[in-house]
Design a protein around this motif. Structure first.
Motif, PDB file in Angstrom:
ATOM      1  N   GLU A 230      71.375  83.367  -8.251  1.00  0.00           N
ATOM      2  CA  GLU A 230      72.205  84.635  -7.585  1.00  0.00           C
ATOM      3  C   GLU A 230      71.926  85.804  -8.651  1.00  0.00           C
ATOM      4  O   GLU A 230      71.616  85.701  -9.781  1.00  0.00           O
ATOM      5  N   GLY A 231      71.891  86.916  -7.949  1.00  0.00           N
ATOM      6  CA  GLY A 231      71.952  88.158  -8.832  1.00  0.00           C
ATOM      7  C   GLY A 231      70.618  88.576  -9.412  1.00  0.00           C
ATOM      8  O   GLY A 231      70.759  89.414 -10.286  1.00  0.00           O
ATOM      9  N   VAL A 232      69.696  87.950  -8.979  1.00  0.00           N
ATOM     10  CA  VAL A 232      68.094  88.432  -9.604  1.00  0.00           C
ATOM     11  C   VAL A 232      67.929  89.997  -9.714  1.00  0.00           C
ATOM     12  O   VAL A 232      67.764  90.756 -10.465  1.00  0.00           O
ATOM     13  N   LEU A 233      68.123  90.358  -8.388  1.00  0.00           N
ATOM     14  CA  LEU A 233      68.125  92.014  -8.210  1.00  0.00           C
ATOM     15  C   LEU A 233      68.983  92.710  -8.845  1.00  0.00           C
ATOM     16  O   LEU A 233      68.695  93.952  -9.400  1.00  0.00           O
ATOM     17  N   GLU A 234      70.512  92.115  -8.940  1.00  0.00           N
ATOM     18  CA  GLU A 234      71.412  93.170  -9.639  1.00  0.00           C
ATOM     19  C   GLU A 234      71.083  93.113 -10.918  1.00  0.00           C
ATOM     20  O   GLU A 234      71.232  94.349 -11.533  1.00  0.00           O
ATOM     21  N   GLN A 235      70.537  92.165 -11.541  1.00  0.00           N
ATOM     22  CA  GLN A 235      70.215  91.991 -12.979  1.00  0.00           C
ATOM     23  C   GLN A 235      68.884  92.967 -13.353  1.00  0.00           C
ATOM     24  O   GLN A 235      69.026  93.779 -14.127  1.00  0.00           O
TER      25      GLN A 235
END
Lengths: 507, 692
Positions: A230-235
């Protein structure tokens, strides 16, 4: 494993150099151009337009800047606005001004060569400007701000001429050698730039960006058939935002920018207390180093941009190479020590004429002078000027000191005796270094650096704005392309390696 | 004749027709009794079927030789087609009138476009396919293709003759020898033998020679190729066990339903054969720590995993997932194998453990507690030929008129195989009619990227298509594959039907017209805002805004735009595909113009052709390092662009090469007094601009 470069033009590994419709002044020019061309999308140009300083370096009466490619006519119009294009192949006097600020740059002779009757076969423009570094730099920057223009790569004009059948074969034969030489010179220049704070910065930025891109690409190629965290893009978003801040701050920081001003590198070295700092101060006419009779006063490399006999020079003063120094001093000595020497074009080796027999002097002669002197400049070695300082301490009528030494110059930094001779010797060496066509222009190098960092920043802006993930990833690819132009690398394989290292993906 | 001599079973479905055809050709051929074809394709898998059909479409009398007619179109591994990047390949195969997309539109049982929310440039058209239907439909298609004959038989050797002097290569293939000693003459031969070259199946510590479970490997052919001097490597792949459907407790698992409506793969289809509500769901479950334990405890029983044969960097097997990413839960998709199939394919569980351990592992996964394994997963190790030994037309450098396509070139996946098959089929046929090869550029398609990567860089792991490999991803989209390839396929290769050509032409002109109409409608941003209040149109811009710009907003589509400006936009909403494509064009319009520069630069270098017969090792007048010479000698790049992408070939070497080529040409031209000096160095002006 094999690196997988993106397709590139034959000679030049510089992939993404297209005009971006950025905000601010450049964007205004771009829009103005579109309006001039009429409504609708701008007509796609059949090749990028490149520019470069074509005359030699250093201070000279007239400097010639050339542009070649479909937008060169636009460039000429924009720089000479509101005047129209001059008659073809006729010298005309024009006031050049910066399109962004409207500030006048120079009154110059301009020539307009519509293709195919030009040096490269493309539309070409020549600006014959007054030869001061400020003027040349100003015009280059102004050209860099014109949409569709970018600095030329090594041998690019020649290559274009070749592609358009404008060179005979003998001329082309020289091209490969030239490119080889330029590649070497660029490698050395890149080493200089990349050694030190700026290089580390660039590399860490490129690393961050490659990782962010890899994660976005993983999300595109594997986001649905495998469980990415989860959160690959947010990172990736967070990293890009941080990078944007860092790049923006860097571009605004003129002090760091000065580090890029790399003329010929002249490094003054020698055993402690030979008077290196005094010489630097003398040559730069301002106190750069703290001078004291205590050995080991200078603990770091101090660089200063000076104009020596008309040549732009980056002068540095290394800490003395001394045995048995205290730990703090040793650290200061070690860090820049040989590293500083390796980047030098010209080494001024300095010894105390009254102290030639001392262990530190002998050690210096055996190590530095002998090593550097062993390779001639023709073999790629550095140029060495041996200076014996403190001639004022020698007996007035005595024999010349150091009979077994290589050719050397006598100098007294205290009285200024011998300074003229030293300057003359340096001028000769500088002429050899700067007249060498294989040394890239420092002004262009700096302009290129700025160009890529700014283009990278623009692309990161596009990333943030794009809702379509393919467009966002493309913006990151472009941004990374600009950074890897400065640091090298940048193949697709690098991205795939990160994807497969960071994520468990596969069918 | 043929069948009387007993050299193989004929395809029963079209027995009479085939006989007639062969009889006629026997009359034509020089040696009486030996059948003669323009193109012979060896292998009936995804590359072979596409190759044979493409060659036949191009007008070549074609023979497809396969071990067993009933395995033509067999999906040996996953029961699905398409996906991200792979879906792009299928659209391009379809644009060249290839088979797999159309067959998938008739055989799918769960259609779903991946990456729906990530932008149409990276949409991945995908479907679960009914294996049986696919095979049936493919066999029907193949057996009813005009000019195409199918014969059973194992090819053991190639017939070689003197090379044609005007082409490079040490010999020319002129036919094949079958296992029973009979021969078939051919003008061109395409090898699509997949994993059958010295194929070896591995389960646990057991291994036996086979190309696929239950099928014989090709050993004679592998030896022939090695003797000819081809550089051979070894790769491995694997497939998961199959599970009995009724033994799975689906009620506790995540259910995934197909798209509604289904998006067809082929440009010629408006819909697929089956309604969304009749399609089958997929289910998702996950591995757990117990799975990791079983893998780790039994590594000593798992020779496929331990061996050094290069597997891919990505993780196709559960063993490699556990070894590389321990302590994680991995997805397992339970996919139906067919409408009336009792089997479930657990995607993500590819493994090579001994069979009893596979069953043990399966039963510790949620939903599979009582699962019955019907047959175990297995690994396959096989020979592949270093693809740097083939040219972008897929013809080998060593043997004239011999083409390789599919897994034999080191790729993995049905779609990658099909894409190469079409290109090999077209080129084998063009070679016979002495026409220039049909090469797709990196700037034109995923097919171009795939083949350029393989032929210039080679591969050391099974090569799989990813969108991230494609520089011009924004231009090479699933929606516009027809405008990129159909016209070329029609004009240069003759592999595209008139009907498809006309459809693509209509679409192209409608798009062009639509875009120019959209550009011509300009209002102030505030007027747009009042016309389309749903869209968050920024009103800060003072310049007039075109309808095309408004269409770029996420919330706006052609319907909405046509409601705001019915005249003249209404008519563009009538065709759903046209409306959707106009919107996609608007999204990527500015990005395309930004990439145009780079595209042209690549095309310029690709237009600079190198002579195919250049002997890089011995040419004297050119200064190249030994290392560069060897690299060029092995890969034989055909253009300056390809040469410059070979790692280790320096810019200076490229310039020297250009100079050499130009000098040689001038010298030859002077000697022959030929006016055509630019045979190899085309002018950049010749590059055509792509309109859309």
């Amino acid at each position: 494993s094999a690196t997988r470069p993106r397709p590139r033009r034959v000679l030049v590994p510089f992939p993404h150099l297209y005009n971006r419709d950025s905000g601010g002044a450049v964007g205004n020019v771009s829009r103005a151009l579109c309006l001039r061309r009429g409504s609708g999308a701008p007509a796609p140009s059949p090749g990028a337009t490149v520019f470069a300083l074509s005359s030699g370096q250093g201070r000279c009466g007239v400097a010639v800047i050339r542009a070649s490619g479909p937008a060169s006519g636009d460039a000429l119009r924009i720089l000479t606005a509101p005047r129209a294009l001059p008659a073809a192949r006729t010298a005309s006097l024009r006031l050049l001004s910066d399109p962004r600020s409207g500030e006048p740059l120079d009154r110059a002779l301009v020539l307009w060569f519509p293709g195919p009757r030009s040096f490269t076969g493309e539309d070409c423009v020549e600006f014959h400007v007054h030869g001061g570094p400020a003027v040349v730099s100003g015009v280059l920057q102004a050209l860099g701000s014109v949409p569709g223009l970018r600095p030329a790569e090594a041998g690019e004009f020649t290559r274009r001429a070749f592609a358009h059948g404008k060179l005979n074969l003998t001329e082309v034969e020289g091209l490969a050698d030239l490119i080889h030489a330029e590649t070497e010179a660029q490698r050395r220049q890149a080493l200089r730039q990349l050694d030190g704070e700026l290089g580390q910065l660039c590399r860490s930025w490129a690393g961050t960006l490659t990782k962010a891109l890899a994660h976005v690409e993983a999300y595109i190629d594997f986001g649905e058939d495998d469980n990415l965290e989860e959160g690959v893009l947010e990172q990736a978003d967070v990293e890009v935002r941080e990078l944007e801040v860092a790049l923006g701050a860097h571009l605004r920081d003129a002090r760091r920018g000065q580090r890029l001003r790399s003329g010929a590198h002249v490094v003054v070295t020698g055993p402690p207390n030979a008077g290196k700092s005094s010489l630097v101060n003398l040559l730069s006419r301002k106190p750069v180093s703290i001078v004291s009779p205590e050995p080991g006063t200078t603990r770091d490399v101090l660089e200063t941009a000076v104009d020596l006999a008309g040549f732009p020079v980056l002068l540095s003063d290394t800490a003395g190479l001394r045995e048995g120094a205290g730990p703090v001093e040793q650290e200061g000595v070690r860090r820049p020590g040989r590293g500083g020497l390796e980047q030098a074009d010209i080494i001024v080796a300095m010894l105390d004429a009254s102290d030639l027999a001392s262990p530190s002097s002998r050690d210096f002669l055996d190590t530095v002078v002998a090593t550097v002197g062993a390779r001639s400049p023709r073999e790629g070695g550095q140029r060495l000027v041996l200076v014996l300082n403190k001639s004022d301490l020698l007996p007035a009528e005595g024999p010349r000191p150091g009979p077994g030494l290589p050719p050397s110059l006598l100098l007294s930094c205290l009285t200024g005796d011998g300074l003229h001779g030293l300057l003359e010797a340096l001028r000769k060496e500088l002429a050899a270094v700067c007249g060498d066509p294989s040394t890239g222009s420092p002004l262009l190098t700096r302009e290129r650096h700025r160009h890529h960092l700014k283009a990278c920043l623009d692309a990161l802006g596009h990333y943030k704005q794009s809702k379509d993930l393919a467009l966002a990833a493309e913006a990151l690819r472009v941004a990374r392309g600009h950074l890897t132009c400065l640091t090298g690398g940048g193949g697709t394989e690098e991205v795939l390696d990160i994807i497969f290292r960071d994520f468990c993906v596969g069918k | 004749m043929f069948s009387v001599r007993g050299c193989g079973r004929w395809a029963a479905a079209s027995l009479a027709k085939q006989h007639l055809r062969v009889a006629r050709f026997c009359g034509d051929s020089a040696a009486p009794g030996t059948p003669h074809f323009d193109v012979v394709v060896i292998g009936g898998g995804h590359a072979g079927t596409e190759a044979a059909a493409a060659a036949a479409r191009c007008g070549s009398r074609t023979l497809l030789l396969t071990h067993r007619v009933d395995t033509i179109g067999q999906m040996s591994c996953n029961p699905s087609f398409g996906g991200i990047g792979k879906g792009h390949l299928m659209r391009e195969v379809d644009a060249l009138d290839g088979l797999c997309s159309r067959i998938c539109d008739q055989s799918g049982i769960h259609y779903k476009v991946l990456n729906r929310r990530k932008g149409p440039a990276v949409w991945g058209l995908r479907a679960q396919i009914d294996r049986k239907l696919y095979k049936q439909n493919m066999q029907k298609e193949i057996l009813n293709t005009p000019l195409l004959t199918v014969q059973e038989g194992a090819v053991e050797d190639l017939i070689l003759t003197e090379p044609e002097p005007e082409h490079p290569g040490k010999c020319r293939v002129s036919g094949v020898v079958l296992a029973d000693g009979s021969t078939v003459n051919a003008e061109s031969v395409i090898l699509t033998t997949g994993t059958f070259l010295r194929g070896m199946i591995v389960i646990g510590l057991e291994r036996h020679p086979a190309g696929r479970l239950g099928d014989q490997p090709s050993i004679g052919l592998a030896q022939t190729l090695e003797k000819l001097g081809f550089v051979v490597g070894r790769l491995k792949t694997g497939t998961p066990p199959r599970i009995a459907k009724e033994s799975i407790n689906f009620s506790i698992l995540d259910k995934h339903t197909p798209d509604n409506p289904s998006l067809p793969f082929s440009f010629v289809n408006e819909t697929v054969w089956i309604k969304p509500e009749d399609q089958l769901p997929c289910y998702l479950t996950h591995t757990n720590p117990r799975v990791d334990e079983i893998v780790l405890e039994n590594l000593h029983l798992n020779s496929h995993v331990k061996e050094t044969t290069r597997g891919p960097r990505y993780c196709p097997s559960i063993e490699s997932k556990v070894l590389r990413f321990p302590n994680r839960l991995h997805q397992v998709w339970l996919e139906p194998e067919g409408m009336d199939s009792d089997l479930i394919y657990p995607q993500g569980l590819s493994m090579t453990l001994p069979a009893e351990l596979q069953e043990k592992m399966i039963t510790c996964i949620r939903g599979l507690e009582k699962a019955k394994m019907i047959h175990p997963g297995y690994g396959v190790q096989y020979d592949y030929l270093d693809p740097r030994q083939i040219s972008p037309s897929l013809e080998t450098h060593l043997v004239q008129r011999l083409f390789f396509a599919g897994q034999i070139n080191g790729t993995t996946g049905y779609e990658e195989a099909a894409a190469q098959g079409v290109i090999a089929g077209i080129n084998a046929s063009l070679r016979v009619s002495r026409k220039p090869p049909f090469v797709v550029s990196r700037t034109e398609g995923y097919i171009g990227v795939l083949i350029d990567d393989l032929t210039t860089l080679g591969t050391s792991e099974p090569y799989r298509m990813f969108t991230s490999r494609v520089e011009f991803r924004l231009s090479l989209r699933p929606d516009n594959a027809d405008s990129r390839l159909t016209f070329r396929g029609y004009k240069e290769a003759g592999c595209v039907s008139q009907q498809r050509y006309e459809r693509a032409s209509w679409m192209k002109s409608s798009l062009e017209e639509g875009i120019s109409v959209l550009k011509s409608i300009e209002f102030s941003s505030s007027k747009w805002k009042s016309l389309i209040p749903e869209a968050s149109i920024s009103i800060t811009r003072s310049l007039p805004v075109s309808a095309l710009d408004v269409l770029k907003y996420e919330e706006v589509d052609m319907e909405l735009l046509a409601k705001a400006v019915p005249d003249p936009l209404k008519k563009y909403t009538k065709c759903r595909e046209l409306a959707a494509r106009l919107r996609i064009e608007a999204t990527y319009e500015s990005a395309f113009f930004q990439q145009l520069q780079e595209i042209k630069e690549v095309q310029r270098d690709e237009a600079l052709q190198l002579p195919r017969d250049l002997d890089y090792l011995s040419i004297k007048d050119v200064s190249l390092s030994q290392e560069v010479r060897e690299k060029l000698h092995f890969s034989r790049p055909q253009t300056i662009g390809a040469a410059s992408r070979i790692p280790g070939v320096t810019p200076a070497a490229i310039v020297n090469l250009l100079r050499f080529v130009k000098t040689t040409q001038q010298r030859q031209a002077a000697m022959n007094q030929l006016p055509k000096t630019d045979q190899y160095l085309y002018d950049t002006d010749k590059l055509q601009e792509r309109e859309l």
